[in-house]
Design an enzyme around this catalytic site. Structure first.
Site, PDB file in Angstrom:
ATOM      1  N   GLU A  78       0.822  -1.216   0.000  1.00 20.29           N
ATOM      2  CA  GLU A  78       0.000   0.000   0.000  1.00 20.29           C
ATOM      3  C   GLU A  78       0.856   1.265   0.000  1.00 20.29           C
ATOM      4  O   GLU A  78       0.491   2.269  -0.614  1.00 20.29           O
ATOM      5  CB  GLU A  78      -0.947   0.007   1.211  1.00 20.29           C
ATOM      6  CG  GLU A  78      -2.021  -1.066   1.168  1.00 20.29           C
ATOM      7  CD  GLU A  78      -1.608  -2.372   1.820  1.00 20.29           C
ATOM      8  OE1 GLU A  78      -2.492  -3.229   2.037  1.00 20.29           O
ATOM      9  OE2 GLU A  78      -0.402  -2.525   2.118  1.00 20.29           O
ATOM     10  N   PHE A 112     -12.123  -6.972  13.670  1.00 21.35           N
ATOM     11  CA  PHE A 112     -10.978  -7.442  12.896  1.00 21.35           C
ATOM     12  C   PHE A 112     -10.584  -6.398  11.856  1.00 21.35           C
ATOM     13  O   PHE A 112     -11.416  -5.901  11.107  1.00 21.35           O
ATOM     14  CB  PHE A 112     -11.330  -8.767  12.208  1.00 21.35           C
ATOM     15  CG  PHE A 112     -10.253  -9.282  11.302  1.00 21.35           C
ATOM     16  CD1 PHE A 112      -9.047  -9.722  11.823  1.00 21.35           C
ATOM     17  CD2 PHE A 112     -10.437  -9.325   9.924  1.00 21.35           C
ATOM     18  CE1 PHE A 112      -8.046 -10.205  10.999  1.00 21.35           C
ATOM     19  CE2 PHE A 112      -9.439  -9.794   9.095  1.00 21.35           C
ATOM     20  CZ  PHE A 112      -8.237 -10.238   9.625  1.00 21.35           C
ATOM     21  N   GLN A 113      -9.319  -6.040  11.824  1.00 26.38           N
ATOM     22  CA  GLN A 113      -8.740  -5.056  10.908  1.00 26.38           C
ATOM     23  C   GLN A 113      -9.426  -3.691  11.013  1.00 26.38           C
ATOM     24  O   GLN A 113      -9.619  -2.997  10.014  1.00 26.38           O
ATOM     25  CB  GLN A 113      -8.767  -5.566   9.464  1.00 26.38           C
ATOM     26  CG  GLN A 113      -7.800  -6.729   9.228  1.00 26.38           C
ATOM     27  CD  GLN A 113      -7.536  -7.013   7.773  1.00 26.38           C
ATOM     28  OE1 GLN A 113      -8.378  -6.750   6.914  1.00 26.38           O
ATOM     29  NE2 GLN A 113      -6.369  -7.564   7.480  1.00 26.38           N
ATOM     30  N   LYS A 147     -17.671  -0.672   4.912  1.00 25.79           N
ATOM     31  CA  LYS A 147     -18.064  -1.673   3.918  1.00 25.79           C
ATOM     32  C   LYS A 147     -19.575  -1.699   3.697  1.00 25.79           C
ATOM     33  O   LYS A 147     -20.034  -1.845   2.551  1.00 25.79           O
ATOM     34  CB  LYS A 147     -17.573  -3.054   4.359  1.00 25.79           C
ATOM     35  CG  LYS A 147     -17.765  -4.133   3.295  1.00 25.79           C
ATOM     36  CD  LYS A 147     -17.088  -5.435   3.698  1.00 25.79           C
ATOM     37  CE  LYS A 147     -17.226  -6.482   2.595  1.00 25.79           C
ATOM     38  NZ  LYS A 147     -16.543  -7.747   2.973  1.00 25.79           N
ATOM     39  N   MET A 155      24.106   8.840   3.622  1.00 25.95           N
ATOM     40  CA  MET A 155      23.988  10.130   4.294  1.00 25.95           C
ATOM     41  C   MET A 155      24.269   9.994   5.789  1.00 25.95           C
ATOM     42  O   MET A 155      24.881  10.880   6.399  1.00 25.95           O
ATOM     43  CB  MET A 155      22.602  10.730   4.073  1.00 25.95           C
ATOM     44  CG  MET A 155      22.485  12.176   4.538  1.00 25.95           C
ATOM     45  SD  MET A 155      23.617  13.310   3.680  1.00 25.95           S
ATOM     46  CE  MET A 155      22.624  13.736   2.244  1.00 25.95           C
TER      47      MET A 155
END
Length: 600
Positions: A48, A110-111, A160, A479
């Site tokens: 993602e 969940f999630q 959803k 760096m």
């Protein structure tokens, strides 16, 4: 229609042609709806974060909002870095997240994560949609907010069950944004004040930033500089806002910027700061920054006015009409436009030219090793007649790309400046290539940065997106190594990225010591790749990469001992710039040691 179908139709009405989206349980209905769209291309990243960076690349190349999408929970949290990156770099971004059903919100389902609350500090605005009838208005507002004024990210979180609800949509709805008003042109009085300051200045300078690019004011800035004959230094975000091959250009200023740019801005008696935010990488010790002159700060965002640097003339205004009004008045006052042969403030111009001549971006070639600066300079020469976009990761390679590549047009350097997100370069290149398929798009990256989102080679290969990558591979976090050399007696604190059991082969004669093997890694993705070790192989390899019409990885082995110079240590002033590295230690020669002439 379902809420998901309404959302997709609304995106089509906003002109969306591409979305970078990774599916999951809470976003499945939207993905199903996307399969029915005839105008939106759904591109599948392999992480993602890669999708969010790709959407940023698309946005930075076009000025239009890039769109990314993820599911709830970990999918949404993986977008947060990209959202924060877009916020700090003023990049228009629409981030859509699936969410657990409305009746489960707040129950630790969940999630489930509160992505609405989590992203609140790093978005222009957030929406949690609870009624599918609101989708057309919210999408219209989200794109308007993301793309107008000072651009930035907007989050749309959609549960959803809202995606699955049936609704008769009303697409032609009015936006409801009370209090969201964008400044217009500076007032006539402010225009006249600026004009008088320009007339009376002996050492004027323009310090311009990303606001010039996002405000679509690059051509107008060029006219303004040529009418006033005032030299221009940009920020890193503003690279390309003013053509870098122009005689009035001082490229960019800041910690690793051109000596002439830092000197001129700090010693100017009039500093026109346009579309900038006076961030610490530019100012160093902010109290001492540009302390000898009058500062005019023009910006569209009131938050930036007097935030980091209190100035004598703060002007809240839209840059484009303000510069247009200034150009009109300059023409009326007889300021003719000149691209060469400058005759205003000749002593000041002459001193700036001396600085530019004495202290350019430079490096000393090595007889056998390929230096990273050499790679960028060579690429610059080979692509002089091409339409090229350069993206970067974050680190030394990012600075060398900005130093040794010439950018004469806006939006051609796409890099993570404010947040400094490693792993940005390659997915951003994919996004740029999606937006500009006929251009050459090359990610100049470091081995550390590239590895962070290496999985997006799969996105490029499978989708047929010919984004290319040059890895300046020094086997270290370059760096951080540079700072270790400067501050910690070169003690390596977990900055060596290869296998410590294999040691480090500085001459790269033992191929088994090069780890990880990016060539083998690219082969696993069926992406063309090659490694370059010898100087004589550099140009042929670059040409093969440029001639390719598919994704390509060029792994170029470079020494880890190179420093990015010049360098102004954090919190210091332009007088403390390090210009040369002594052999064998971390110290450098400062400005005072090298007797840099001053206007003061």
């Amino acid at each position: 229609m379902s809420g998901a179908d309404v959302l997709v139709k609304c995106m089509e009405r906003e002109g969306v042609d591409s979305i970078f989206a990774y599916p999951g349980g809470a976003s499945m209905p939207i993905h199903q709806a996307l399969t029915r769209s005839e105008t939106i291309r759904t591109i599948l990243p392999r992480h993602e974060q890669g999708g969010s960076f790709a959407a940023e690349g698309y946005a930075r190349a076009t000025g239009r909002a890039g769109v990314c999408m993820a599911t709830s929970g970990p999918g949404a949290t993986n977008l947060v870095t990209g959202i924060a990156d877009a916020f700090l770099d003023s990049t228009p971004l629409i981030a859509i997240t699936g969410q657990v059903p409305t009746f489960m919100i707040g129950r630790g389902a969940f999630q489930e994560t509160d992505v609405f609350g989590m992203t609140a500090p790093v978005v222009k605005h957030s929406y949690l949609i609870t009624d599918p009838a609101d989708i057309p208005r919210i999408v219209k507002e989200a794109f308007h907010l993301a793309q107008s004024g000072r651009p930035g990210p907007v989050l749309i979180d959609i549960p959803k069950d809202v995606q699955e609800m049936q609704v008769v949509p009303e697409f032609d709805v009015e936006m409801d944004l009370p209090g969201y008003r964008q400044p217009g042109c500076a007032s006539d009085e402010q225009i006249e004040t600026i004009l008088e300051l320009i007339k009376n200045a002996e050492r004027p300078m323009i310090y311009s930033g990303g606001g010039i690019i996002s405000g679509d004011a690059s051509k107008i800035l060029l006219e303004f500089a040529e009418r006033t004959q005032i030299p221009v230094a940009t920020t890193l975000m503003g690279v390309g806002a003013f053509p870098e091959r122009h005689e009035l250009s001082l490229k960019w200023l800041g910690m690793h910027g051109l000596v002439a740019a830092n000197n001129a801005v700090n010693e100017a008696d009039l500093l026109l700061a346009i579309g900038v935010r006076f961030d610490d990488r530019v100012t160093g010790k902010v109290a001492a920054f540009a302390e000898h002159g009058t500062i005019v700060h023009i910006d569209i965002d009131n938050v930036e006015i007097n935030k980091n640097k209190v100035v004598q003339h703060p002007i809240l205004a839209n840059i484009k009409p303000t510069l247009e009004a200034l150009n009109k008045r300059l023409a009326e006052e007889g300021f003719e436009r000149k691209s060469t042969g400058f005759d205003r403030n000749p002593d000041w111009y002459s001193l700036i030219q001396e600085w530019k001549t004495r202290f350019p971006f430079t490096y000393t070639e090595h007889p056998t090793a390929i230096l990273p600066q050499e790679v960028v300079s060579t690429l610059n020469e080979l692509t002089a007649d091409r339409d090229v976009f350069i993206t970067t990761g974050v680190g030394q390679h990012q600075m060398w790309a900005a130093q040794f590549y010439d950018f004469d047009e806006p939006r051609r350097l796409v890099t993570s400046s404010g947040l400094g997100s490693m792993g940005y370069g390659y997915p951003a290149a994919v996004g740029v290539k999606v937006a500009c398929p006929d251009a050459e798009v090359i990610d100049i990256d470091g081995d550390g940065s590239f590895l962070m989102n290496v999985q997006e080679l799969a996105m490029a290969k499978v989708e047929g997106i010919a984004a290319k990558a040059i890895i300046l591979n020094n086997q270290h976090l370059g760096m951080v190594v540079q700072w270790e050399d400067l501050k910690y007696d070169s003690n390596r604190a977990h900055t060596f990225l290869a296998d410590p059991n294999r040691g480090y082969d500085s001459e790269y004669q033992d191929m088994t010591r090069i780890y990880p093997d990016f060539v083998k890694m690219a082969e696993a993705f069926d992406v063309k790749s090659e490694r370059v070790i010898k100087k004589e192989d550099l140009v042929p390899a670059l040409k093969r990469m440029l001639e390719s019409d598919e994704p390509y990885v060029l792994d170029i082995m470079v020494p880890y001992t190179e420093h990015v110079l010049p360098m102004i240590p954090g919190g210091m002033t332009y007088k403390d710039v390090i210009l040369e590295r002594y052999a064998g230690d971390g110290e450098g020669k400062s400005a005072s040691e090298l007797d840099i002439p001053s206007a003061l």
